[in-house]
Motif scaffolding. Structure first.
Motif, PDB file in Angstrom:
ATOM      1  N   ASN A  64     -41.945  12.140 -12.159  1.00  0.00           N
ATOM      2  CA  ASN A  64     -43.318  12.170 -11.654  1.00  0.00           C
ATOM      3  C   ASN A  64     -43.415  13.094 -10.443  1.00  0.00           C
ATOM      4  OD1 ASN A  64     -44.502  10.151 -13.445  1.00  0.00           O
ATOM      5  ND2 ASN A  64     -43.087   8.745 -12.438  1.00  0.00           N
ATOM      6  N   THR A  65     -44.442  13.925 -10.419  1.00  0.00           N
ATOM      7  CA  THR A  65     -44.637  14.864  -9.315  1.00  0.00           C
ATOM      8  C   THR A  65     -46.070  14.782  -8.808  1.00  0.00           C
ATOM      9  OG1 THR A  65     -45.373  16.665 -10.730  1.00  0.00           O
ATOM     10  CG2 THR A  65     -42.991  16.489 -10.369  1.00  0.00           C
ATOM     11  N   ALA A  66     -46.270  15.233  -7.594  1.00  0.00           N
ATOM     12  CA  ALA A  66     -47.613  15.254  -7.011  1.00  0.00           C
ATOM     13  C   ALA A  66     -48.421  16.447  -7.521  1.00  0.00           C
ATOM     14  CB  ALA A  66     -47.506  15.302  -5.493  1.00  0.00           C
ATOM     15  N   GLU A  67     -47.769  17.452  -8.087  1.00  0.00           N
ATOM     16  CA  GLU A  67     -48.447  18.688  -8.488  1.00  0.00           C
ATOM     17  C   GLU A  67     -49.155  18.608  -9.830  1.00  0.00           C
ATOM     18  OE1 GLU A  67     -44.907  18.954  -7.721  1.00  0.00           O
ATOM     19  OE2 GLU A  67     -45.564  19.035  -5.643  1.00  0.00           O
ATOM     20  N   ARG A  68     -48.808  17.632 -10.653  1.00  0.00           N
ATOM     21  CA  ARG A  68     -49.399  17.586 -11.991  1.00  0.00           C
ATOM     22  C   ARG A  68     -49.417  16.157 -12.513  1.00  0.00           C
ATOM     23  NH1 ARG A  68     -44.232  19.595 -12.376  1.00  0.00           N
ATOM     24  NH2 ARG A  68     -42.877  18.367 -13.690  1.00  0.00           N
ATOM     25  N   TRP A  69     -50.153  15.979 -13.616  1.00  0.00           N
ATOM     26  CA  TRP A  69     -50.152  14.696 -14.301  1.00  0.00           C
ATOM     27  C   TRP A  69     -48.965  14.630 -15.249  1.00  0.00           C
ATOM     28  CZ3 TRP A  69     -55.730  13.441 -16.344  1.00  0.00           C
ATOM     29  CH2 TRP A  69     -56.564  13.195 -15.263  1.00  0.00           C
ATOM     30  N   GLU A  70     -48.376  13.455 -15.360  1.00  0.00           N
ATOM     31  CA  GLU A  70     -47.325  13.213 -16.333  1.00  0.00           C
ATOM     32  C   GLU A  70     -47.834  12.146 -17.299  1.00  0.00           C
ATOM     33  OE1 GLU A  70     -45.575  15.380 -13.233  1.00  0.00           O
ATOM     34  OE2 GLU A  70     -46.486  13.441 -12.941  1.00  0.00           O
ATOM     35  N   PHE A  71     -47.729  12.429 -18.580  1.00  0.00           N
ATOM     36  CA  PHE A  71     -48.165  11.469 -19.582  1.00  0.00           C
ATOM     37  C   PHE A  71     -47.492  11.785 -20.905  1.00  0.00           C
ATOM     38  CE2 PHE A  71     -51.374  14.758 -19.084  1.00  0.00           C
ATOM     39  CZ  PHE A  71     -51.576  15.226 -20.361  1.00  0.00           C
ATOM     40  N   ASN A  72     -47.720  10.930 -21.917  1.00  0.00           N
ATOM     41  CA  ASN A  72     -47.133  11.057 -23.254  1.00  0.00           C
ATOM     42  C   ASN A  72     -45.593  11.002 -23.246  1.00  0.00           C
ATOM     43  OD1 ASN A  72     -49.220  11.051 -25.032  1.00  0.00           O
ATOM     44  ND2 ASN A  72     -49.035  13.177 -25.654  1.00  0.00           N
ATOM     45  N   PRO A  73     -44.997   9.972 -22.633  1.00  0.00           N
ATOM     46  CA  PRO A  73     -43.541   9.894 -22.668  1.00  0.00           C
ATOM     47  C   PRO A  73     -43.057   9.597 -24.079  1.00  0.00           C
ATOM     48  CG  PRO A  73     -44.445   7.854 -21.840  1.00  0.00           C
ATOM     49  CD  PRO A  73     -45.601   8.805 -21.995  1.00  0.00           C
ATOM     50  N   GLU A  74     -41.935  10.156 -24.442  1.00  0.00           N
ATOM     51  CA  GLU A  74     -41.289   9.861 -25.728  1.00  0.00           C
ATOM     52  C   GLU A  74     -39.824   9.585 -25.413  1.00  0.00           C
ATOM     53  OE1 GLU A  74     -40.889   9.045 -29.617  1.00  0.00           O
ATOM     54  OE2 GLU A  74     -42.792   9.586 -28.693  1.00  0.00           O
ATOM     55  N   ILE A  75     -39.492   8.311 -25.377  1.00  0.00           N
ATOM     56  CA  ILE A  75     -38.143   7.903 -24.987  1.00  0.00           C
ATOM     57  C   ILE A  75     -37.256   7.827 -26.230  1.00  0.00           C
ATOM     58  CG2 ILE A  75     -38.623   5.422 -25.087  1.00  0.00           C
ATOM     59  CD1 ILE A  75     -36.518   7.162 -22.405  1.00  0.00           C
ATOM     60  N   SER A  76     -36.013   8.193 -26.094  1.00  0.00           N
ATOM     61  CA  SER A  76     -35.083   8.101 -27.225  1.00  0.00           C
ATOM     62  C   SER A  76     -34.707   6.630 -27.435  1.00  0.00           C
ATOM     63  CB  SER A  76     -33.837   8.938 -26.955  1.00  0.00           C
ATOM     64  OG  SER A  76     -33.155   8.427 -25.828  1.00  0.00           O
ATOM     65  N   PRO A  77     -34.276   6.251 -28.626  1.00  0.00           N
ATOM     66  CA  PRO A  77     -33.905   4.851 -28.886  1.00  0.00           C
ATOM     67  C   PRO A  77     -32.873   4.316 -27.908  1.00  0.00           C
ATOM     68  CG  PRO A  77     -34.109   5.994 -30.961  1.00  0.00           C
ATOM     69  CD  PRO A  77     -34.221   7.044 -29.875  1.00  0.00           C
ATOM     70  N   ASP A  78     -31.927   5.149 -27.462  1.00  0.00           N
ATOM     71  CA  ASP A  78     -30.901   4.668 -26.535  1.00  0.00           C
ATOM     72  C   ASP A  78     -31.327   4.720 -25.074  1.00  0.00           C
ATOM     73  OD1 ASP A  78     -30.715   7.357 -25.931  1.00  0.00           O
ATOM     74  OD2 ASP A  78     -28.630   7.547 -26.540  1.00  0.00           O
ATOM     75  N   GLY A  79     -32.579   5.091 -24.834  1.00  0.00           N
ATOM     76  CA  GLY A  79     -33.117   5.096 -23.466  1.00  0.00           C
ATOM     77  C   GLY A  79     -32.791   6.369 -22.711  1.00  0.00           C
TER      78      GLY A  79
END
Length: 168
Positions: A153-168
């Protein structure tokens, strides 16, 4: 778009207008692969009444986490909150709200899960979208959501749409 582990069924959301611009009702759809190709899309058994979107199947296919504007268990209106449905022998069970430990007064969107049951998602609870994570507890509830650390996460942009792998 989310696939079952066998890759023979897909889930996705659709709306008439561009969401969130219109905030028009979204519906989760499903289709099954057959030797003749993909079946005609159908509304998922738990969707079609409220605005539901962002379906994400767990790596084992037993759970589906999604965003919804359906009323919270206390009857209060919600922005997009995270809900979970468990798959049983007869299909999807009644969706369960993930509670105040996960959901906020803002939007919770784009869930993704790992094998341990952790839910990763985007939330604008602090005024801009960042990625959060909540641990599934032994009793099936979820721990308070926390921002993902380590430069995600950064202050410069939005973070969204995470895609986590099955093993984390």
């Amino acid at each position: 778009l989310s696939f079952t582990p066998s890759r023979l069924r897909a889930y996705w959301s659709t709306s008439k207008g561009w969401w969130p611009g219109t905030r028009e009702r979204a519906t989760i759809m499903t289709s099954q692969w057959r030797p003749s190709g993909w079946s005609a899309p159908q509304v998922a058994s738990f969707s079609g009444v409220h605005s539901d979107m962002d379906p994400a199947l767990s790596p084992d296919g037993r759970y589906l986490v999604f965003s919804s504007e359906r009323p919270r268990p206390d009857g209060q209106a919600a922005k997009m909150d995270l809900w979970i449905a468990k798959r049983g022998l007869r299909g999807w069970g009644e969706p369960r709200h993930l509670g105040a430990a996960v959901n906020s007064a803002g939007d919770e969107l784009y869930p993704s899960t790992d094998r341990q049951g952790r839910v990763y998602f985007a939330s604008d609870r602090d005024g801009e979208f960042d990625i959060y994570r909540s641990e599934r507890l032994r009793n099936g509830d979820y721990a308070p959501a926390r921002k993902v650390e380590g430069g995600v996460n950064t202050a410069e942009r939005w973070e969204f749409n995470p895609e986590i792998s099955p093993d984390g």
